[in-house]
Write an enzyme that holds these catalytic residues in place. Sequence first.
Site, mmCIF file in Angstrom:
data_model
loop_
_atom_site.group_PDB
_atom_site.id
_atom_site.type_symbol
_atom_site.label_atom_id
_atom_site.label_comp_id
_atom_site.label_asym_id
_atom_site.label_seq_id
_atom_site.Cartn_x
_atom_site.Cartn_y
_atom_site.Cartn_z
ATOM 1 N N LYS A 132 0.858 -1.195 0.044
ATOM 2 C CA LYS A 132 -0.007 -0.228 0.145
ATOM 3 C C LYS A 132 0.920 1.335 -0.003
ATOM 4 O O LYS A 132 2.081 1.128 0.675
ATOM 5 C CB LYS A 132 -0.704 0.113 1.144
ATOM 6 C CG LYS A 132 -1.615 -1.061 1.489
ATOM 7 C CD LYS A 132 -3.096 -0.832 0.627
ATOM 8 C CE LYS A 132 -4.000 -2.215 0.616
ATOM 9 N NZ LYS A 132 -5.234 -1.919 -0.214
ATOM 10 N N LYS A 158 1.149 -9.617 -3.042
ATOM 11 C CA LYS A 158 0.007 -9.603 -3.970
ATOM 12 C C LYS A 158 -0.152 -8.134 -4.572
ATOM 13 O O LYS A 158 0.208 -7.366 -3.899
ATOM 14 C CB LYS A 158 -1.391 -10.034 -2.973
ATOM 15 C CG LYS A 158 -2.650 -9.802 -3.948
ATOM 16 C CD LYS A 158 -3.555 -10.252 -2.994
ATOM 17 C CE LYS A 158 -5.059 -9.456 -3.332
ATOM 18 N NZ LYS A 158 -5.115 -8.104 -3.921
ATOM 19 N N ASP A 160 -2.496 -5.191 -5.890
ATOM 20 C CA ASP A 160 -3.755 -4.560 -5.650
ATOM 21 C C ASP A 160 -4.650 -4.728 -6.972
ATOM 22 O O ASP A 160 -4.115 -4.942 -7.990
ATOM 23 C CB ASP A 160 -3.752 -3.095 -5.327
ATOM 24 C CG ASP A 160 -4.544 -3.109 -3.965
ATOM 25 O OD1 ASP A 160 -5.695 -3.741 -3.932
ATOM 26 O OD2 ASP A 160 -4.157 -2.429 -2.994
ATOM 27 N N HIS A 250 -9.480 -12.114 -7.369
ATOM 28 C CA HIS A 250 -9.784 -10.902 -6.896
ATOM 29 C C HIS A 250 -11.190 -10.580 -7.328
ATOM 30 O O HIS A 250 -11.529 -10.882 -8.432
ATOM 31 C CB HIS A 250 -9.095 -9.637 -6.917
ATOM 32 C CG HIS A 250 -9.118 -8.856 -6.153
ATOM 33 N ND1 HIS A 250 -10.203 -7.728 -6.544
ATOM 34 C CD2 HIS A 250 -8.632 -8.131 -4.998
ATOM 35 C CE1 HIS A 250 -10.301 -6.871 -5.166
ATOM 36 N NE2 HIS A 250 -9.150 -7.190 -4.465
ATOM 37 N N LYS A 290 -13.064 -3.429 6.678
ATOM 38 C CA LYS A 290 -13.699 -2.202 6.188
ATOM 39 C C LYS A 290 -14.992 -2.451 5.292
ATOM 40 O O LYS A 290 -15.615 -1.562 4.775
ATOM 41 C CB LYS A 290 -12.459 -1.465 5.447
ATOM 42 C CG LYS A 290 -11.890 -2.116 4.288
ATOM 43 C CD LYS A 290 -11.007 -1.207 3.633
ATOM 44 C CE LYS A 290 -10.293 -2.136 2.586
ATOM 45 N NZ LYS A 290 -9.135 -1.207 1.844
#
Lengths: 409, 409
Positions: A132, A158, A160, A250, A290
């Site tokens: 991130k 991984k 994003d 994903h 989240k």
Amino acid sequence: MICLFYFEPAKGISVKEAVGRVASESSNGTWTSLSTLKEHIRKIRARAFEIKGNYVKIAYPIELFEFGNVPQLMSSVAGNIFGMKAIKNLKLLDIMFPKAYIKSFDGPGFGVHGVRKFMKIKDRPLTCTVPKPKVGMTTVEHAKVGMDAWLGGVDFLKDDENLSDQKFNRFYKRAELCFKVRDMVEKKTGERKSYFINVTAETKEMLKRAKFVADLNGEYVMIDFLTAGFAGFQSLRDFCHDNKIAIHVHRAMHAAFDRNPKHGVSMLVLAKLVRLIGGDNMHIGTAVGKLVGSREDVMLYRDSISNSKISGGKENLYQDWQGLKDTIPVSSGGLHPGLVPNIIGLLGNDCVLQLGGGIHGHPNGTISGAMAFRQALDATLKGIDLGDYAVEHKELRDALRMWGYSRPV
Amino acid sequence: MICLFYFEPAKGISVKEAVGRVASESSNGTWTSLSTLKEHIRKIRARAFEIKGNYVKIAYPIELFEFGNVPQLMSSVAGNIFGMKAIKNLKLLDIMFPKAYIKSFDGPGFGVHGVRKFMKIKDRPLTCTVPKPKVGMTTVEHAKVGMDAWLGGVDFLKDDENLSDQKFNRFYKRAELCFKVRDMVEKKTGERKSYFINVTAETKEMLKRAKFVADLNGEYVMIDFLTAGFAGFQSLRDFCHDNKIAIHVHRAMHAAFDRNPKHGVSMLVLAKLVRLIGGDNMHIGTAVGKLVGSREDVMLYRDSISNSKISGGKENLYQDWQGLKDTIPVSSGGLHPGLVPNIIGLLGNDCVLQLGGGIHGHPNGTISGAMAFRQALDATLKGIDLGDYAVEHKELRDALRMWGYSRPV
């Protein structure tokens, strides 16, 4: 093939008419009577056979479907019907795949046993991190974060979901550098390390990227299966079958389909399609982070992609997977070390735990974050309270101080 | 790149926080502060720049996107954000594509001028039919319906969205037979005829089917672009570019995304993506048939895929298509000859009118149904009331008697 729908008829439409229209529009009916409707066609009509309140089960003769073609399946049972005026709301909750249909697909190439074998990880949950911020780091910055995470004890790096091949971090350069770093870390730590690198693109380019990964001895590729779509995902699965590569899936965009409880396509259907086509890993949410998704929902997705058989319930159908391998559930989205006991309590050991901000946001940076993650995992597997374990483990202590922790529920 | 969203914050979340979360999750933010966030990364963050009630515009630096990769675009601006707890409802209403991004795509290969040219049809609306029942007819029955429709005056035969390659009607056999019949009808009538044959499948198989069509001198292939997905659709477009074939795009499953006015992805966004990638025809609804979609909505979709520029409104953004060819709007779903004046009044002449049941449900069968359709078209273009025209035209008279008709509104 059996589908379970939640439905609400439009004003002035009876329940019987509404479910009849859903059955006919998703098989071979239309809105007017036809001179062309012959007996052999009437025979393969879909039929509603059980209505309970707002839930209806519809049975589809298998002849309606092309084997091995998920786009065709979805055009049938999840196509025009969502836009019919006769229906106010409609949600495809589950599809029960019959044996012959399942047999026309590969399913996952590895499953949890296959992945544990090539990763040489016996029993514990698999660990993963995504650098991130999501996008914007240069290739070198990205590889440095990957190196730190691997060195700190994480198994999988991984990408994003929105990182593919941008100017600031080109795919082919990233692949080359990260696998070089990977090989170096493996030597240094003696542990196996791997990388879910995102190959999502137009199909031919996607397969070219997957080939590049295979040539670099990557064990995995990653795809955003909903934004790439089923045709591309099936093609990638075919490639991975031939090249003995695992697929990390994903689910970006799933909540455009599944968030409305009354309309759309359920996450359960999406997860089952991933197992059918052959994703080895699949994001199913956290129940605690989240993103939306209740504890019961997440458990149902877990069971449906992990178990060999599932019994039916109010919002799902019985399914026998006919020996198809399992898909490993991936828990991600707002996780940090303090939540690890909770997630393991929920999912068990056969899962991938993915922490992003919960590693790189550690006050001492990525290596310490990764160490805190592994410490939280070790404590949980030993049955030691995180607070107690943190006394002797500084990295975990700093993480718990920053984000707090909760005991398993 | 600018995106327009409708949004509702979750309980306890401020408007500012909600839109901030949408902007950051769809670019390069996460839920915690990060040691890895450097200035060059901060520079390419998305930013909300205009909030009006529940509408927000977010600007995305172009660096965030991989050119020519729609899956990556959707994973960014239509990915995780729909599942965030901070948001109660979120709908992506429009995307304004900047020039550089548009230039990385082909757009339609033909547009209405190109299609009119190879079909040798100057000004009138193009006509199309899909054999009904949707699936179940044998290949011979299917081809017979096609022959009748072509002979009766229809330009295009079209497969239904859930017909691909089933046991009762194999793709390759159907293609061979239908194009043979097509060549025969062309000779007999002296008119050009074509076929939107559905190639929807796993990508490589889809391209194999498209190649087969090209070898049979087909001018068109058809794809269910949402169930096949963007990766496969882009691959098909690449093939069609190289082989000078047009693409008919069916939108099956769109209403799983777009029907909820508060959540999901709008039909406008889907239609614009079809033009960007390069669909030559695109289903946009009827405003009057069996499927949902208001008059205003259908007009907006029409303008957005037909015009070279669109001005912005409450629920859409300004768009300059930078010279990209147009996509022909296709009107279908519950249409019959009595509705033809209405639809032409709405869409004008540059469209494809597609009647299924409204042709094959004609009391005297498909040929008469097709003739009634052309008669309704002729009457409308000559400005003659359908009722008056029907006096001298038996097929139209029977159709109007069966389904009624309404004067243009």
